[in-house]
Design a protein around this motif. Sequence first.
Motif, PDB file in Angstrom:
ATOM      1  N   GLU A 146      44.703 -25.751   3.037  1.00  0.00           N
ATOM      2  CA  GLU A 146      45.311 -26.105   1.756  1.00  0.00           C
ATOM      3  C   GLU A 146      44.341 -26.919   0.904  1.00  0.00           C
ATOM      4  O   GLU A 146      44.250 -26.724  -0.308  1.00  0.00           O
ATOM      5  CB  GLU A 146      46.613 -26.877   1.968  1.00  0.00           C
ATOM      6  CG  GLU A 146      47.307 -27.277   0.679  1.00  0.00           C
ATOM      7  CD  GLU A 146      47.690 -26.107  -0.220  1.00  0.00           C
ATOM      8  OE1 GLU A 146      47.823 -26.329  -1.446  1.00  0.00           O
ATOM      9  OE2 GLU A 146      47.861 -24.976   0.272  1.00  0.00           O
ATOM     10  N   LEU A 147      43.610 -27.825   1.529  1.00  0.00           N
ATOM     11  CA  LEU A 147      42.600 -28.592   0.804  1.00  0.00           C
ATOM     12  C   LEU A 147      41.574 -27.636   0.200  1.00  0.00           C
ATOM     13  O   LEU A 147      41.187 -27.775  -0.962  1.00  0.00           O
ATOM     14  CB  LEU A 147      41.930 -29.605   1.724  1.00  0.00           C
ATOM     15  CG  LEU A 147      40.811 -30.441   1.120  1.00  0.00           C
ATOM     16  CD1 LEU A 147      41.300 -31.253  -0.070  1.00  0.00           C
ATOM     17  CD2 LEU A 147      40.191 -31.342   2.182  1.00  0.00           C
ATOM     18  N   GLY A 148      41.160 -26.644   0.968  1.00  0.00           N
ATOM     19  CA  GLY A 148      40.207 -25.654   0.473  1.00  0.00           C
ATOM     20  C   GLY A 148      40.750 -24.871  -0.706  1.00  0.00           C
ATOM     21  O   GLY A 148      40.042 -24.642  -1.692  1.00  0.00           O
ATOM     22  N   ARG A 149      42.014 -24.459  -0.631  1.00  0.00           N
ATOM     23  CA  ARG A 149      42.625 -23.716  -1.749  1.00  0.00           C
ATOM     24  C   ARG A 149      42.688 -24.575  -3.011  1.00  0.00           C
ATOM     25  O   ARG A 149      42.359 -24.115  -4.102  1.00  0.00           O
ATOM     26  CB  ARG A 149      44.020 -23.232  -1.366  1.00  0.00           C
ATOM     27  CG  ARG A 149      44.022 -22.001  -0.485  1.00  0.00           C
ATOM     28  CD  ARG A 149      45.417 -21.415  -0.353  1.00  0.00           C
ATOM     29  NE  ARG A 149      46.324 -22.256   0.429  1.00  0.00           N
ATOM     30  CZ  ARG A 149      46.417 -22.230   1.754  1.00  0.00           C
ATOM     31  NH1 ARG A 149      45.663 -21.424   2.458  1.00  0.00           N
ATOM     32  NH2 ARG A 149      47.273 -23.006   2.371  1.00  0.00           N
ATOM     33  N   GLN A 150      43.116 -25.823  -2.851  1.00  0.00           N
ATOM     34  CA  GLN A 150      43.223 -26.705  -4.019  1.00  0.00           C
ATOM     35  C   GLN A 150      41.850 -27.021  -4.595  1.00  0.00           C
ATOM     36  O   GLN A 150      41.671 -27.050  -5.819  1.00  0.00           O
ATOM     37  CB  GLN A 150      43.967 -27.986  -3.651  1.00  0.00           C
ATOM     38  CG  GLN A 150      45.438 -27.758  -3.409  1.00  0.00           C
ATOM     39  CD  GLN A 150      46.207 -29.047  -3.242  1.00  0.00           C
ATOM     40  OE1 GLN A 150      45.810 -30.101  -3.750  1.00  0.00           O
ATOM     41  NE2 GLN A 150      47.316 -28.992  -2.532  1.00  0.00           N
ATOM     42  N   LEU A 151      40.883 -27.240  -3.737  1.00  0.00           N
ATOM     43  CA  LEU A 151      39.530 -27.538  -4.194  1.00  0.00           C
ATOM     44  C   LEU A 151      38.940 -26.340  -4.927  1.00  0.00           C
ATOM     45  O   LEU A 151      38.354 -26.482  -6.006  1.00  0.00           O
ATOM     46  CB  LEU A 151      38.662 -27.923  -2.995  1.00  0.00           C
ATOM     47  CG  LEU A 151      37.277 -28.455  -3.281  1.00  0.00           C
ATOM     48  CD1 LEU A 151      37.349 -29.708  -4.149  1.00  0.00           C
ATOM     49  CD2 LEU A 151      36.549 -28.749  -1.989  1.00  0.00           C
ATOM     50  N   GLU A 152      39.129 -25.152  -4.392  1.00  0.00           N
ATOM     51  CA  GLU A 152      38.615 -23.949  -5.030  1.00  0.00           C
ATOM     52  C   GLU A 152      39.296 -23.706  -6.373  1.00  0.00           C
ATOM     53  O   GLU A 152      38.663 -23.255  -7.331  1.00  0.00           O
ATOM     54  CB  GLU A 152      38.785 -22.740  -4.111  1.00  0.00           C
ATOM     55  CG  GLU A 152      37.911 -21.587  -4.506  1.00  0.00           C
ATOM     56  CD  GLU A 152      37.755 -20.551  -3.412  1.00  0.00           C
ATOM     57  OE1 GLU A 152      37.846 -19.363  -3.743  1.00  0.00           O
ATOM     58  OE2 GLU A 152      37.532 -20.929  -2.240  1.00  0.00           O
ATOM     59  N   ALA A 153      40.573 -24.040  -6.482  1.00  0.00           N
ATOM     60  CA  ALA A 153      41.281 -23.896  -7.755  1.00  0.00           C
ATOM     61  C   ALA A 153      40.711 -24.839  -8.813  1.00  0.00           C
ATOM     62  O   ALA A 153      40.682 -24.508  -9.997  1.00  0.00           O
ATOM     63  CB  ALA A 153      42.778 -24.159  -7.564  1.00  0.00           C
ATOM     64  N   LEU A 154      40.231 -26.007  -8.376  1.00  0.00           N
ATOM     65  CA  LEU A 154      39.676 -26.987  -9.313  1.00  0.00           C
ATOM     66  C   LEU A 154      38.233 -26.691  -9.711  1.00  0.00           C
ATOM     67  O   LEU A 154      37.868 -26.815 -10.872  1.00  0.00           O
ATOM     68  CB  LEU A 154      39.724 -28.395  -8.708  1.00  0.00           C
ATOM     69  CG  LEU A 154      41.054 -29.104  -8.716  1.00  0.00           C
ATOM     70  CD1 LEU A 154      40.950 -30.416  -7.950  1.00  0.00           C
ATOM     71  CD2 LEU A 154      41.524 -29.365 -10.127  1.00  0.00           C
TER      72      LEU A 154
END
Length: 85
Positions: free
Chosen positions: A48-56
Amino acid sequence: MLICRADVTDIWFDEDEALAIVEDSVIRLSPLAVTIWNLLETPLELEELGRQLEALIGPPPQGAMSEILTTFVEDLSRHHVVTVS
């Protein structure tokens, strides 16, 4: 793998970087580390951290986000900025 902010003594933000006092050391946080710190307002699983970071910030120019993030989080954990369980 659940990632949480560690109990740092203090943290001081300046533009896109930060200084964290951890035990008896001062750790300089890069812009990426600050972004991760901000995303960890609530603990997150690595995926989830990876998904949120990639979205940013978008996908990494080379390699997979999960591999890069795992290495980065391990480094932050070694410096007692985050905890991993």
